[in-house]
Scaffold this active site. Sequence first.
Site, PDB file in Angstrom:
ATOM      1  N   GLU A   1     -14.644  12.485  16.320  1.00  0.00           N
ATOM      2  CA  GLU A   1     -15.901  13.184  16.527  1.00  0.00           C
ATOM      3  C   GLU A   1     -15.906  13.824  17.919  1.00  0.00           C
ATOM      4  O   GLU A   1     -15.593  13.182  18.916  1.00  0.00           O
ATOM      5  CB  GLU A   1     -17.081  12.213  16.426  1.00  0.00           C
ATOM      6  CG  GLU A   1     -17.330  11.657  15.037  1.00  0.00           C
ATOM      7  CD  GLU A   1     -18.269  12.531  14.204  1.00  0.00           C
ATOM      8  OE1 GLU A   1     -18.684  13.601  14.716  1.00  0.00           O
ATOM      9  OE2 GLU A   1     -18.580  12.127  13.065  1.00  0.00           O
TER      10      GLU A   1
ATOM     11  N   ASP B   1     -18.922  21.298   9.802  1.00  0.00           N
ATOM     12  CA  ASP B   1     -18.291  20.962  11.072  1.00  0.00           C
ATOM     13  C   ASP B   1     -16.771  20.873  10.956  1.00  0.00           C
ATOM     14  O   ASP B   1     -16.266  20.542   9.889  1.00  0.00           O
ATOM     15  CB  ASP B   1     -18.863  19.644  11.634  1.00  0.00           C
ATOM     16  CG  ASP B   1     -18.752  18.469  10.663  1.00  0.00           C
ATOM     17  OD1 ASP B   1     -19.101  18.622   9.490  1.00  0.00           O
ATOM     18  OD2 ASP B   1     -18.316  17.390  11.104  1.00  0.00           O
TER      19      ASP B   1
ATOM     20  N   HIS C   1     -14.602  16.375  13.375  1.00  0.00           N
ATOM     21  CA  HIS C   1     -16.040  16.537  13.180  1.00  0.00           C
ATOM     22  C   HIS C   1     -16.692  16.978  14.492  1.00  0.00           C
ATOM     23  O   HIS C   1     -16.119  16.809  15.564  1.00  0.00           O
ATOM     24  CB  HIS C   1     -16.712  15.203  12.822  1.00  0.00           C
ATOM     25  CG  HIS C   1     -16.071  14.429  11.730  1.00  0.00           C
ATOM     26  ND1 HIS C   1     -16.621  14.332  10.464  1.00  0.00           N
ATOM     27  CD2 HIS C   1     -14.953  13.662  11.693  1.00  0.00           C
ATOM     28  CE1 HIS C   1     -15.861  13.561   9.703  1.00  0.00           C
ATOM     29  NE2 HIS C   1     -14.836  13.137  10.438  1.00  0.00           N
ATOM     30  N   TYR C   2     -17.920  17.501  14.401  1.00  0.00           N
ATOM     31  CA  TYR C   2     -18.774  17.519  15.588  1.00  0.00           C
ATOM     32  C   TYR C   2     -19.962  16.607  15.319  1.00  0.00           C
ATOM     33  O   TYR C   2     -20.303  16.315  14.168  1.00  0.00           O
ATOM     34  CB  TYR C   2     -19.195  18.918  16.015  1.00  0.00           C
ATOM     35  CG  TYR C   2     -20.037  19.744  15.053  1.00  0.00           C
ATOM     36  CD1 TYR C   2     -21.155  19.232  14.392  1.00  0.00           C
ATOM     37  CD2 TYR C   2     -19.734  21.081  14.834  1.00  0.00           C
ATOM     38  CE1 TYR C   2     -21.921  20.002  13.564  1.00  0.00           C
ATOM     39  CE2 TYR C   2     -20.501  21.872  13.999  1.00  0.00           C
ATOM     40  CZ  TYR C   2     -21.592  21.326  13.374  1.00  0.00           C
ATOM     41  OH  TYR C   2     -22.360  22.099  12.537  1.00  0.00           O
ATOM     42  N   THR C   3     -20.616  16.169  16.400  1.00  0.00           N
ATOM     43  CA  THR C   3     -21.618  15.124  16.263  1.00  0.00           C
ATOM     44  C   THR C   3     -23.030  15.621  15.974  1.00  0.00           C
ATOM     45  O   THR C   3     -23.875  14.849  15.537  1.00  0.00           O
ATOM     46  CB  THR C   3     -21.680  14.279  17.540  1.00  0.00           C
ATOM     47  OG1 THR C   3     -22.051  15.129  18.639  1.00  0.00           O
ATOM     48  CG2 THR C   3     -20.337  13.618  17.828  1.00  0.00           C
TER      49      THR C   3
ATOM     50  N   HIS D   1     -13.907  18.541   8.674  1.00  0.00           N
ATOM     51  CA  HIS D   1     -14.849  17.913   7.751  1.00  0.00           C
ATOM     52  C   HIS D   1     -15.270  18.924   6.678  1.00  0.00           C
ATOM     53  O   HIS D   1     -15.457  18.585   5.505  1.00  0.00           O
ATOM     54  CB  HIS D   1     -16.066  17.410   8.526  1.00  0.00           C
ATOM     55  CG  HIS D   1     -16.849  16.370   7.812  1.00  0.00           C
ATOM     56  ND1 HIS D   1     -18.041  15.874   8.290  1.00  0.00           N
ATOM     57  CD2 HIS D   1     -16.635  15.713   6.644  1.00  0.00           C
ATOM     58  CE1 HIS D   1     -18.514  14.963   7.435  1.00  0.00           C
ATOM     59  NE2 HIS D   1     -17.678  14.854   6.433  1.00  0.00           N
TER      60      HIS D   1
END
Length: 234
Positions: free
Chosen positions: A76, A134, A13-15, A124
């Site tokens: 993440e 993401d 994921h990215y945040t 994700h």
Amino acid sequence: MGQDSRVQFIVLHYTSGDFPTSLATLTKGQVSSHYLISDHPAKVYQLVDEQRRAWHAGDSFWQGRTWLNSSSIGIELVNLGYQMDGAGQRLWYPFPEEQIEHLIVLLKDIMARHRLKPGAIVAHSDIAPARKVDPGPLFPWKRLAEAGLIPWPAPAQVSEWQQRFSHQLPSVRWYQESLSRFGYKVPQHGILDKETRAVLAAFQMRYRPARFDGEPDAETGALLTVLNTMVAAP
């Protein structure tokens, strides 16, 4: 013994926020992940024990499994995601090299300990293509392939199949069946609807990030063909 790890997948994921915001979100609310990797400087933080479920995947599907919180490890990456320009286009933020280096070391460790095979790492956007984008088109999937972590199609084979498909594209149903074989949840009705386009775009974002428009073109068909052959190989 008749047992194995509960972990079958690793979800990236990215945040969509900076480090302080990301850390607070993942430790003080209803969302969590097993690991958080900061950007400047890059550092790995373990937030949830791997034997416990972190709430990072939500409504999700991959290779026949649903609600992947129970069968995955979530990682993440601190990254702002994207911003919109004046024309309504998304401008994506890149990932620092040091952050990716830390990620690769972490992934190798997790995969070795849980005896995961290449291909266990997913985005994700792969497991929830209708909801998520993401880690986005600037995430360097090929770097993971070079590290032996995910399968990557040979350019010569892709070119050969692309030439074949350029004369006549497979049917929409063929694309749906091929995406399903790779792992995605996708309709099988032969109609190029919104859901099918979202899945195609998720696949393209990973393997052809220069253009992820959700169109079933010759190059996408070639990529799917080669990758499914690799996954099916003993």
